[in-house]
Design a protein around this motif. Sequence first.
Motif, short mmCIF file in Angstrom:
data_model
loop_
_atom_site.label_atom_id
_atom_site.label_comp_id
_atom_site.label_asym_id
_atom_site.label_seq_id
_atom_site.Cartn_x
_atom_site.Cartn_y
_atom_site.Cartn_z
N ILE A 158 0.86 -1.18 0.00
CA ILE A 158 0.00 0.00 0.00
C ILE A 158 0.89 1.23 0.00
N LEU A 159 0.70 2.05 -1.00
CA LEU A 159 1.44 3.30 -1.10
C LEU A 159 0.50 4.44 -0.68
N ARG A 160 1.03 5.32 0.13
CA ARG A 160 0.18 6.35 0.72
C ARG A 160 0.53 7.75 0.22
N CYS A 161 -0.48 8.56 0.10
CA CYS A 161 -0.33 9.92 -0.38
C CYS A 161 -1.23 10.82 0.45
N VAL A 162 -0.74 11.99 0.77
CA VAL A 162 -1.59 13.02 1.36
C VAL A 162 -1.63 14.18 0.36
N PRO A 163 -2.73 14.33 -0.36
CA PRO A 163 -2.83 15.42 -1.33
C PRO A 163 -2.91 16.78 -0.64
N PHE A 220 -4.63 -3.70 -8.99
CA PHE A 220 -4.51 -2.37 -8.43
C PHE A 220 -5.86 -1.90 -7.88
N SER A 221 -5.79 -1.12 -6.82
CA SER A 221 -7.00 -0.45 -6.33
C SER A 221 -6.58 0.86 -5.67
N VAL A 222 -7.51 1.78 -5.62
CA VAL A 222 -7.26 3.05 -4.94
C VAL A 222 -8.38 3.31 -3.97
N GLU A 223 -8.03 4.10 -2.96
CA GLU A 223 -9.00 4.37 -1.91
C GLU A 223 -8.67 5.70 -1.26
N ARG A 224 -9.73 6.36 -0.80
CA ARG A 224 -9.53 7.54 0.03
C ARG A 224 -10.18 7.20 1.36
N PRO A 225 -9.43 6.58 2.25
CA PRO A 225 -10.02 6.02 3.47
C PRO A 225 -10.50 7.06 4.47
N ASP A 226 -9.95 8.26 4.38
CA ASP A 226 -10.39 9.33 5.28
C ASP A 226 -10.28 10.64 4.52
N GLY A 227 -10.37 11.75 5.23
CA GLY A 227 -10.39 13.03 4.54
C GLY A 227 -9.05 13.50 4.03
#
Lengths: 113, 110
Positions: free
Chosen positions: A20-25, A65-72
């Motif tokens: 899982i690769l994480r990003c904070v936009p 592959f999948s993407v998710e925005r698990p929180d705000g």
Amino acid sequence: EPEVTQTPSHQVTQMGQEVILRCVPISNHLYFYWYRQILGQKVEFLVSFYNNEISEKSEIFDDQFSVERPDGSNFTLKIRSTKLEDSAMYFCASSSDRAYEQFFGPGTRLTVL
Amino acid sequence: ELKVEQNPLFLSMQEGKNYTIYCNYSTTSDRLYWYRQDPGKSLESLFVLLSNGAVKQEGRLMASLDTKARLSTLHITAAVHDLSATYFCAVVIQGGKLIFGQGTELSVKP
């Protein structure tokens, strides 16, 4: 100045493992993207995401592959069962509108052994 | 098939010289970006070109856009070593995704 952040900076995994690769936009951005760059090659679009769903995906973005925005704040890219050819730099990007400039994160280098 | 093609792919130049990198694309687009990438690093936005005839300059770099010819150029004036990097052009297409060229690896030697 607001910026896109990504963690980890480098991930090493064994073939077949999930990552899982994480990003904070940037906080007021609404459009999110993942791109990848295999070493020495061009940057390739993977997926775009808006309003909690995928807007568009490329041929590369298969069922692994999948993407998710698990929180705000977080935006994640999951690879279910990594392959050697998934080794690449993965960049997250965000924009306030799809017509506006995308801002790129520093990238996560994924190495699959 | 949408194509974004840059040339040259590799460019070795001496300090003080001028050169131009070309970016051709095969579909209509209302925006074109130029990015710089240092080895192992992220993409740094250099220019956003929004309309036909747009020209932007920053320091020793100048970018232009001809939407009718589907051509953008990145001109380097009096190159210095600090400009050594890989330069990408990228075209925005429907839905907002970016399609990148292959990149031009620039090496400026003293």
